[in-house]
Design a protein around this motif. Structure first.
Motif, mmCIF file in Angstrom:
data_model
loop_
_atom_site.group_PDB
_atom_site.id
_atom_site.type_symbol
_atom_site.label_atom_id
_atom_site.label_comp_id
_atom_site.label_asym_id
_atom_site.label_seq_id
_atom_site.Cartn_x
_atom_site.Cartn_y
_atom_site.Cartn_z
ATOM 1 N N TYR A 71 26.175 53.158 31.621
ATOM 2 C CA TYR A 71 25.399 51.917 31.606
ATOM 3 C C TYR A 71 24.528 51.858 32.860
ATOM 4 C CZ TYR A 71 27.902 49.554 27.788
ATOM 5 O OH TYR A 71 28.413 49.187 26.570
ATOM 6 N N PRO A 72 23.251 51.530 32.741
ATOM 7 C CA PRO A 72 22.423 51.387 33.935
ATOM 8 C C PRO A 72 22.896 50.208 34.782
ATOM 9 C CG PRO A 72 21.255 50.578 32.006
ATOM 10 C CD PRO A 72 22.505 51.249 31.501
ATOM 11 N N ARG A 241 18.579 52.931 38.477
ATOM 12 C CA ARG A 241 18.298 52.455 37.119
ATOM 13 C C ARG A 241 16.810 52.558 36.776
ATOM 14 N NH1 ARG A 241 19.644 46.326 38.928
ATOM 15 N NH2 ARG A 241 17.572 45.740 39.673
ATOM 16 N N HIS A 244 13.391 57.378 36.136
ATOM 17 C CA HIS A 244 13.333 57.932 34.774
ATOM 18 C C HIS A 244 14.104 59.238 34.669
ATOM 19 C CE1 HIS A 244 11.707 58.757 30.781
ATOM 20 N NE2 HIS A 244 11.382 59.971 31.190
ATOM 21 N N ARG A 247 17.826 58.827 33.689
ATOM 22 C CA ARG A 247 18.138 58.112 32.454
ATOM 23 C C ARG A 247 17.846 58.974 31.233
ATOM 24 N NH1 ARG A 247 17.471 52.479 33.348
ATOM 25 N NH2 ARG A 247 17.944 52.175 31.136
ATOM 26 N N SER A 248 18.675 58.825 30.206
ATOM 27 C CA SER A 248 18.463 59.520 28.937
ATOM 28 C C SER A 248 17.187 59.011 28.272
ATOM 29 C CB SER A 248 19.657 59.284 28.012
ATOM 30 O OG SER A 248 19.378 59.722 26.699
ATOM 31 N N LYS A 251 18.335 55.655 23.614
ATOM 32 C CA LYS A 251 19.419 54.693 23.714
ATOM 33 C C LYS A 251 20.569 55.156 22.830
ATOM 34 C CE LYS A 251 18.366 50.344 24.347
ATOM 35 N NZ LYS A 251 18.361 50.255 25.808
ATOM 36 N N LYS A 258 14.278 54.299 27.119
ATOM 37 C CA LYS A 258 15.099 54.648 28.279
ATOM 38 C C LYS A 258 16.533 54.204 28.035
ATOM 39 C CE LYS A 258 13.927 52.762 32.197
ATOM 40 N NZ LYS A 258 13.155 52.501 33.430
ATOM 41 N N PRO A 260 21.047 55.374 28.622
ATOM 42 C CA PRO A 260 22.068 55.402 29.685
ATOM 43 C C PRO A 260 21.774 56.466 30.736
ATOM 44 C CG PRO A 260 22.898 56.437 27.682
ATOM 45 C CD PRO A 260 21.583 55.831 27.327
ATOM 46 N N PHE A 261 22.513 56.425 31.829
ATOM 47 C CA PHE A 261 22.407 57.475 32.829
ATOM 48 C C PHE A 261 22.767 58.809 32.187
ATOM 49 C CE2 PHE A 261 23.292 54.103 36.198
ATOM 50 C CZ PHE A 261 22.012 54.159 36.733
ATOM 51 N N THR A 262 22.054 59.858 32.567
ATOM 52 C CA THR A 262 22.367 61.186 32.061
ATOM 53 C C THR A 262 23.691 61.669 32.653
ATOM 54 O OG1 THR A 262 21.257 62.325 33.886
ATOM 55 C CG2 THR A 262 19.906 61.744 31.961
#
Length: 389
Positions: A71-72, A241, A244, A247-248, A251, A258, A260-262
């Protein structure tokens, strides 16, 4: 006060303390100390009173969602933390109390002077002649706010001058914490003409809903240098957050936005958290994340992308989870982090392809149209991986 009333006039009474599991360490230490003292004193006096600590369930804890599920960091528009960490646990306790006793009067320490929004919220409530209002969620619960018209100075005047704590523990430490958090020098209140410095607000030390944590900075300014690392970490996840590259592209529901976190970002965050914890503990601080939480995060990683026990390996580098036995000599796969990143994006990308393809099929799309969808997503994923390399 309960100690002044005859025992036969006392009803079971509870105070609920919220522990989000990411409270500022110095505040949490004080609160747990005072809870133990008060509960012990109530028991010695044979009073039907107890402070109950409300905690989020494991799947709702902050680290499980941020590092485990990616989760960001929370924002005011994606405030996923408040409901999980505070509201739900408190409601669960209230429900347990009303299930046991049938009904309850909930006393809140809210005050109109806290903020404009708080004042508006309070003034929306319809009060009975006794100053009670109905609870929005529980038909058998009434709300009473005895200090709703007080300002901050009145609160401190009540605590510091007129009402010493009956459990033989002064309020000095509490005042000291507020004084340090203010970041300014201030004197103890001795009359109503003096302004108190007890207006600081305490919350989660990793809170990213604000641009800067003024209480944390106040503690640092007043000599609690160990808190600097915590503040730096908090700033890191706040900025992460909006990065870019961390982030994946998709969703969790497959939408090309954009997400969740990778996997690599989550590993980076965990590494920094454990490094921050190690430095914090070296300066007398406490643990920031438990082994139980680390294991839950490992399970989330294993479900989504990790088959190499990478979390446990990372934890062991910082002296954590030493009782977990894994073969650290296993050869690491080439570009293991890159493979994990592929797994994360592939899962979300597949959802997006299926969703878009199904929509086109319903509209009578041809095979070439479906192949173009797959090619488009693969090209986007390829470009993203090139950037990460």
């Amino acid at each position: 006060m309960m100690i002044k009333l005859p025992k036969d006039r006392l009803n079971p009474t509870y105070a609920i303390l919220s522990d989000t599991m990411v409270e500022a360490p110095n505040i949490k230490e004080y609160l747990y100390e005072i809870v133990e003292i008060i509960n012990k004193d109530a028991k010695n006096r044979n009073l039907p009173f107890e402070i109950i600590i409300a905690k989020p369930k494991a799947s709702d804890e902050f680290w499980i969602n941020l590092i485990g599920k990616g989760y960001p960091s929370p924002t005011r528009t994606f405030r996923w933390c408040t409901e999980r960490l505070k509201i739900k646990p408190m409601k669960d306790i209230v429900r347990q109390i009303t299930d046991k006793h049938g009904s309850a009067i909930m006393t809140l320490g809210v005050r109109k002077s806290e903020s404009i929004n708080r004042k508006r919220s309070i003034e929306k409530r319809n009060l009975s002649e006794d100053g009670l209002s109905k609870h929005d969620d529980y038909p058998n619960v009434l709300i009473f706010s005895p200090i709703v018209e007080w300002d901050t100075d009145m609160v401190w005047n009540y605590l510091a001058i007129n009402n010493p704590a009956p459990w033989n523990k002064s309020h000095n430490r509490l005042f000291e914490l507020y004084m340090q958090a203010s970041g300014d020098e201030c004197q103890f209140i001795i009359d109503k003409n003096q302004n108190s410095c007890g207006g600081s607000r305490f919350g989660c030390w990793i809170c990213t809903l604000v641009n800067e944590d003024k209480s944390m900075q106040g503690f640092i300014k007043n000599g609690q240098i160990a808190m600097q690392g915590l503040n730096d970490f908090r700033n890191f996840i706040k900025d992460a957050r909006d990065n870019h590259n961390l982030r994946s592209d998709f969703k969790r529901d497959g939408r090309y936005q954009k997400g969740p976190f990778t996997s690599m970002a989550r590993k980076e965050i965990l590494n920094l958290l454990l490094k921050t914890e190690m430095e914090f503990k070296a300066q007398g601080g406490s643990e920031l994340i438990s082994d139980e939480q680390l294991l839950l995060i490992a399970k989330e990683w294993n479900k989504e992308f990790d088959s190499q026990n990478s979390l446990i390996k990372i934890a062991k580098e910082y002296g954590r989870m030493q009782n977990i036995d894994i073969d650290l000599e296993d050869s690491k796969l080439p570009d293991e982090d890159l493979i994990d990143a592929i797994d994360t994006n592939l899962a979300n990308m597949t959802k997006s392809i299926i969703k878009e393809a199904t929509s086109l099929q319903n509209m009578g799309a041809r095979d070439n149209d479906l192949l173009n969808i797959i090619k488009k997503h693969l090209d986007n994923a390829t470009e993203k991986l090139k950037e990460n390399r």
